[in-house]
Write a protein that holds these residues in place. Structure first.
Motif, PDB file in Angstrom:
ATOM      1  N   CYS A 221       0.820  -1.214   0.000  1.00  0.00           N
ATOM      2  CA  CYS A 221       0.000   0.000   0.000  1.00  0.00           C
ATOM      3  C   CYS A 221       0.853   1.263   0.000  1.00  0.00           C
ATOM      4  O   CYS A 221       0.329   2.351  -0.207  1.00  0.00           O
ATOM      5  CB  CYS A 221      -0.936   0.005   1.214  1.00  0.00           C
ATOM      6  N   THR A 222       2.139   1.140   0.292  1.00  0.00           N
ATOM      7  CA  THR A 222       3.022   2.306   0.352  1.00  0.00           C
ATOM      8  C   THR A 222       4.105   2.190  -0.715  1.00  0.00           C
ATOM      9  O   THR A 222       4.370   1.101  -1.250  1.00  0.00           O
ATOM     10  CB  THR A 222       3.680   2.416   1.739  1.00  0.00           C
ATOM     11  N   LYS A 223       4.743   3.310  -0.988  1.00  0.00           N
ATOM     12  CA  LYS A 223       5.811   3.310  -1.993  1.00  0.00           C
ATOM     13  C   LYS A 223       6.989   2.468  -1.523  1.00  0.00           C
ATOM     14  O   LYS A 223       7.597   1.739  -2.318  1.00  0.00           O
ATOM     15  CB  LYS A 223       6.259   4.751  -2.258  1.00  0.00           C
ATOM     16  N   LEU A 224       7.302   2.554  -0.222  1.00  0.00           N
ATOM     17  CA  LEU A 224       8.395   1.742   0.324  1.00  0.00           C
ATOM     18  C   LEU A 224       8.083   0.251   0.175  1.00  0.00           C
ATOM     19  O   LEU A 224       8.955  -0.546  -0.179  1.00  0.00           O
ATOM     20  CB  LEU A 224       8.607   2.098   1.799  1.00  0.00           C
ATOM     21  N   GLY A 225       6.837  -0.126   0.437  1.00  0.00           N
ATOM     22  CA  GLY A 225       6.446  -1.522   0.289  1.00  0.00           C
ATOM     23  C   GLY A 225       6.593  -2.010  -1.144  1.00  0.00           C
ATOM     24  O   GLY A 225       7.045  -3.141  -1.385  1.00  0.00           O
ATOM     25  N   ARG A 226       6.225  -1.169  -2.104  1.00  0.00           N
ATOM     26  CA  ARG A 226       6.361  -1.554  -3.509  1.00  0.00           C
ATOM     27  C   ARG A 226       7.835  -1.715  -3.897  1.00  0.00           C
ATOM     28  O   ARG A 226       8.189  -2.640  -4.643  1.00  0.00           O
ATOM     29  CB  ARG A 226       5.687  -0.516  -4.409  1.00  0.00           C
ATOM     30  N   LEU A 227       8.691  -0.823  -3.393  1.00  0.00           N
ATOM     31  CA  LEU A 227      10.124  -0.927  -3.694  1.00  0.00           C
ATOM     32  C   LEU A 227      10.719  -2.203  -3.092  1.00  0.00           C
ATOM     33  O   LEU A 227      11.550  -2.863  -3.712  1.00  0.00           O
ATOM     34  CB  LEU A 227      10.861   0.302  -3.153  1.00  0.00           C
ATOM     35  N   VAL A 228      10.283  -2.553  -1.868  1.00  0.00           N
ATOM     36  CA  VAL A 228      10.788  -3.764  -1.211  1.00  0.00           C
ATOM     37  C   VAL A 228      10.345  -5.002  -1.976  1.00  0.00           C
ATOM     38  O   VAL A 228      11.120  -5.942  -2.190  1.00  0.00           O
ATOM     39  CB  VAL A 228      10.304  -3.813   0.260  1.00  0.00           C
ATOM     40  N   LYS A 229       9.084  -5.031  -2.389  1.00  0.00           N
ATOM     41  CA  LYS A 229       8.579  -6.209  -3.117  1.00  0.00           C
ATOM     42  C   LYS A 229       9.262  -6.374  -4.472  1.00  0.00           C
ATOM     43  O   LYS A 229       9.462  -7.501  -4.942  1.00  0.00           O
ATOM     44  CB  LYS A 229       7.067  -6.094  -3.296  1.00  0.00           C
ATOM     45  N   GLU A 230       9.626  -5.257  -5.089  1.00  0.00           N
ATOM     46  CA  GLU A 230      10.323  -5.326  -6.377  1.00  0.00           C
ATOM     47  C   GLU A 230      11.814  -5.633  -6.223  1.00  0.00           C
ATOM     48  O   GLU A 230      12.516  -5.799  -7.225  1.00  0.00           O
ATOM     49  CB  GLU A 230      10.153  -4.003  -7.130  1.00  0.00           C
ATOM     50  N   GLY A 231      12.305  -5.682  -4.976  1.00  0.00           N
ATOM     51  CA  GLY A 231      13.709  -6.014  -4.729  1.00  0.00           C
ATOM     52  C   GLY A 231      14.659  -4.858  -4.911  1.00  0.00           C
ATOM     53  O   GLY A 231      15.869  -5.070  -5.088  1.00  0.00           O
ATOM     54  N   LYS A 232      14.158  -3.625  -4.860  1.00  0.00           N
ATOM     55  CA  LYS A 232      15.015  -2.453  -5.064  1.00  0.00           C
ATOM     56  C   LYS A 232      15.631  -1.935  -3.761  1.00  0.00           C
ATOM     57  O   LYS A 232      16.469  -1.046  -3.800  1.00  0.00           O
ATOM     58  CB  LYS A 232      14.213  -1.338  -5.745  1.00  0.00           C
ATOM     59  N   VAL A 233      15.179  -2.473  -2.624  1.00  0.00           N
ATOM     60  CA  VAL A 233      15.766  -2.125  -1.321  1.00  0.00           C
ATOM     61  C   VAL A 233      16.500  -3.363  -0.813  1.00  0.00           C
ATOM     62  O   VAL A 233      15.916  -4.449  -0.728  1.00  0.00           O
ATOM     63  CB  VAL A 233      14.684  -1.684  -0.314  1.00  0.00           C
ATOM     64  N   GLU A 234      17.775  -3.206  -0.489  1.00  0.00           N
ATOM     65  CA  GLU A 234      18.605  -4.372  -0.199  1.00  0.00           C
ATOM     66  C   GLU A 234      18.467  -4.862   1.231  1.00  0.00           C
ATOM     67  O   GLU A 234      18.497  -6.064   1.486  1.00  0.00           O
ATOM     68  CB  GLU A 234      20.070  -4.042  -0.496  1.00  0.00           C
ATOM     69  N   SER A 235      18.337  -3.949   2.200  1.00  0.00           N
ATOM     70  CA  SER A 235      18.312  -4.371   3.602  1.00  0.00           C
ATOM     71  C   SER A 235      17.550  -3.350   4.440  1.00  0.00           C
ATOM     72  O   SER A 235      17.208  -2.261   3.964  1.00  0.00           O
ATOM     73  CB  SER A 235      19.742  -4.528   4.143  1.00  0.00           C
ATOM     74  N   LEU A 236      17.304  -3.722   5.699  1.00  0.00           N
ATOM     75  CA  LEU A 236      16.637  -2.809   6.627  1.00  0.00           C
ATOM     76  C   LEU A 236      17.481  -1.575   6.901  1.00  0.00           C
ATOM     77  O   LEU A 236      16.945  -0.496   7.187  1.00  0.00           O
ATOM     78  CB  LEU A 236      16.340  -3.525   7.945  1.00  0.00           C
ATOM     79  N   GLU A 237      18.800  -1.738   6.832  1.00  0.00           N
ATOM     80  CA  GLU A 237      19.692  -0.611   7.133  1.00  0.00           C
ATOM     81  C   GLU A 237      19.481   0.544   6.149  1.00  0.00           C
ATOM     82  O   GLU A 237      19.612   1.706   6.515  1.00  0.00           O
ATOM     83  CB  GLU A 237      21.158  -1.064   7.098  1.00  0.00           C
ATOM     84  N   ASN A 238      19.168   0.212   4.892  1.00  0.00           N
ATOM     85  CA  ASN A 238      18.890   1.278   3.909  1.00  0.00           C
ATOM     86  C   ASN A 238      17.643   2.060   4.287  1.00  0.00           C
ATOM     87  O   ASN A 238      17.537   3.253   4.012  1.00  0.00           O
ATOM     88  CB  ASN A 238      18.713   0.666   2.521  1.00  0.00           C
ATOM     89  N   ILE A 239      16.678   1.390   4.913  1.00  0.00           N
ATOM     90  CA  ILE A 239      15.455   2.079   5.351  1.00  0.00           C
ATOM     91  C   ILE A 239      15.761   2.953   6.563  1.00  0.00           C
ATOM     92  O   ILE A 239      15.338   4.112   6.626  1.00  0.00           O
ATOM     93  CB  ILE A 239      14.364   1.039   5.689  1.00  0.00           C
ATOM     94  N   PHE A 240      16.525   2.412   7.517  1.00  0.00           N
ATOM     95  CA  PHE A 240      16.861   3.191   8.720  1.00  0.00           C
ATOM     96  C   PHE A 240      17.773   4.375   8.395  1.00  0.00           C
ATOM     97  O   PHE A 240      17.708   5.418   9.051  1.00  0.00           O
ATOM     98  CB  PHE A 240      17.550   2.293   9.758  1.00  0.00           C
ATOM     99  N   LEU A 241      18.611   4.225   7.370  1.00  0.00           N
ATOM    100  CA  LEU A 241      19.561   5.281   7.017  1.00  0.00           C
ATOM    101  C   LEU A 241      18.847   6.564   6.616  1.00  0.00           C
ATOM    102  O   LEU A 241      19.307   7.670   6.922  1.00  0.00           O
ATOM    103  CB  LEU A 241      20.468   4.795   5.879  1.00  0.00           C
ATOM    104  N   PHE A 242      17.692   6.424   5.940  1.00  0.00           N
ATOM    105  CA  PHE A 242      16.939   7.586   5.493  1.00  0.00           C
ATOM    106  C   PHE A 242      15.727   7.861   6.380  1.00  0.00           C
ATOM    107  O   PHE A 242      14.869   8.671   6.020  1.00  0.00           O
ATOM    108  CB  PHE A 242      16.486   7.379   4.041  1.00  0.00           C
ATOM    109  N   SER A 243      15.656   7.188   7.531  1.00  0.00           N
ATOM    110  CA  SER A 243      14.589   7.417   8.531  1.00  0.00           C
ATOM    111  C   SER A 243      13.194   7.305   7.918  1.00  0.00           C
ATOM    112  O   SER A 243      12.300   8.097   8.210  1.00  0.00           O
ATOM    113  CB  SER A 243      14.754   8.799   9.186  1.00  0.00           C
ATOM    114  N   MET A 244      13.006   6.309   7.073  1.00  0.00           N
ATOM    115  CA  MET A 244      11.699   6.107   6.440  1.00  0.00           C
ATOM    116  C   MET A 244      10.795   5.292   7.373  1.00  0.00           C
ATOM    117  O   MET A 244      11.232   4.264   7.912  1.00  0.00           O
ATOM    118  CB  MET A 244      11.855   5.379   5.103  1.00  0.00           C
TER     119      MET A 244
END
Length: 267
Positions: free
Chosen positions: A72-95
């Motif tokens: 339902c979110t843009k972050l979720g779509r990026l994760v499902k498509e495999g464009k986000v490698e790890s949780l650290e990339n999410i924490f790095l940008f405080s998303m």
């Protein structure tokens, strides 16, 4: 009777016979036309009863199966498509993480540990009497620097446990680990002194040398173990019998480990 009179009588009898035939045909055709109306009525009634009897599922609740996950979110779509490698990339940008399936994608089921920390009853006084509900605190972690605490209230214990588990996944945070003394081996303790406070409860964590273990009460020990910290000294103040505040104070102290800027993190 004259010929004209007989002819008039014959025509009248013919007309009456024709009227009888049409009325009989109309009566015979009436049930066929009434049947669809009855069926429609029955179908409409069944639909109403179905709406009354069946509870509609919350569209925001989602499903537990990851295959059926529709982000339902843009972050979720990026994760499902495999464009986000790890949780650290999410924490790095405080998303902010708004979907618990994001955490399930990065942390495997066998690595994820979850434990119910506390179950308590809460009551509300209404005009009909007292309404009792159950409040559940759940902790999750992978033992490698990720931990989350969630609390939810529900009429049933099972419902509250499921909701608190999802809440814990949404509240997952990174935990920084460090050394006491020389930088030998893997990080094993908190990198600096940190303090967390919730309500009247205050918890302080102090780095400890290797082999010390976790010097803490049973409740914070389980949370610290899930965070992947092996050695630490702790001190607490306040009404630690209030389990909810004690749990949250430990969580806030662990969360502060990345809030402290040390020289090795300077740009």
């Amino acid at each position: 009777y004259s010929f004209c009179t007989l002819l008039c009588l014959f025509q009248k009898s013919q007309e009456s016979n024709q009227n009888l035939i049409t009325t009989k045909m109309a009566d015979a055709a009436a049930p066929a036309t009434a049947a669809p109306q009855q069926q429609e009525r029955r179908a409409f009634g069944d639909k109403k009863n179905m709406k009354k009897g069946k509870k509609q599922a919350n569209p925001r609740a989602g499903t537990d199966d990851k295959k059926d996950w529709i982000p339902c979110t843009k972050l979720g779509r990026l994760v499902k498509e495999g464009k986000v490698e790890s949780l650290e990339n999410i924490f790095l940008f405080s998303m902010p993480i708004k979907e618990h399936q994001i955490v399930d994608t990065f942390i495997k089921q066998e690595d994820m540990k979850d434990e119910i920390m506390k179950i308590q009853t809460v009551q509300k006084v209404s005009s009909a009497g007292q309404r009792t509900r159950f409040k559940v605190y759940t902790c999750i972690g992978d033992g490698r620097g990720h931990v989350g605490i969630g609390s939810r209230t529900g009429k049933e214990v099972a419902t509250a446990i499921r909701a608190s588990l999802i809440s814990a996944k949404l509240n997952i945070v990174p935990i920084r680990r460090g050394y006491w003394g020389n930088l030998i081996g893997a990080p094993h303790t908190v990198p600096m002194k940190v303090t967390g406070k919730s309500g009247s409860v205050s918890v302080r964590m102090v780095p400890a040398p290797k082999g010390t273990g976790i010097v803490a009460a049973p409740l914070p020990t389980r949370i610290i173990q899930m965070a992947g910290i092996e050695d630490v000294y702790t001190a607490s103040q306040g009404k630690t019998r209030t389990g909810g505040n004690f749990i949250m104070a430990v969580f806030y102290a662990l969360r502060k480990t990345y809030a402290f800027l040390t020289p090795d993190l300077w740009p």
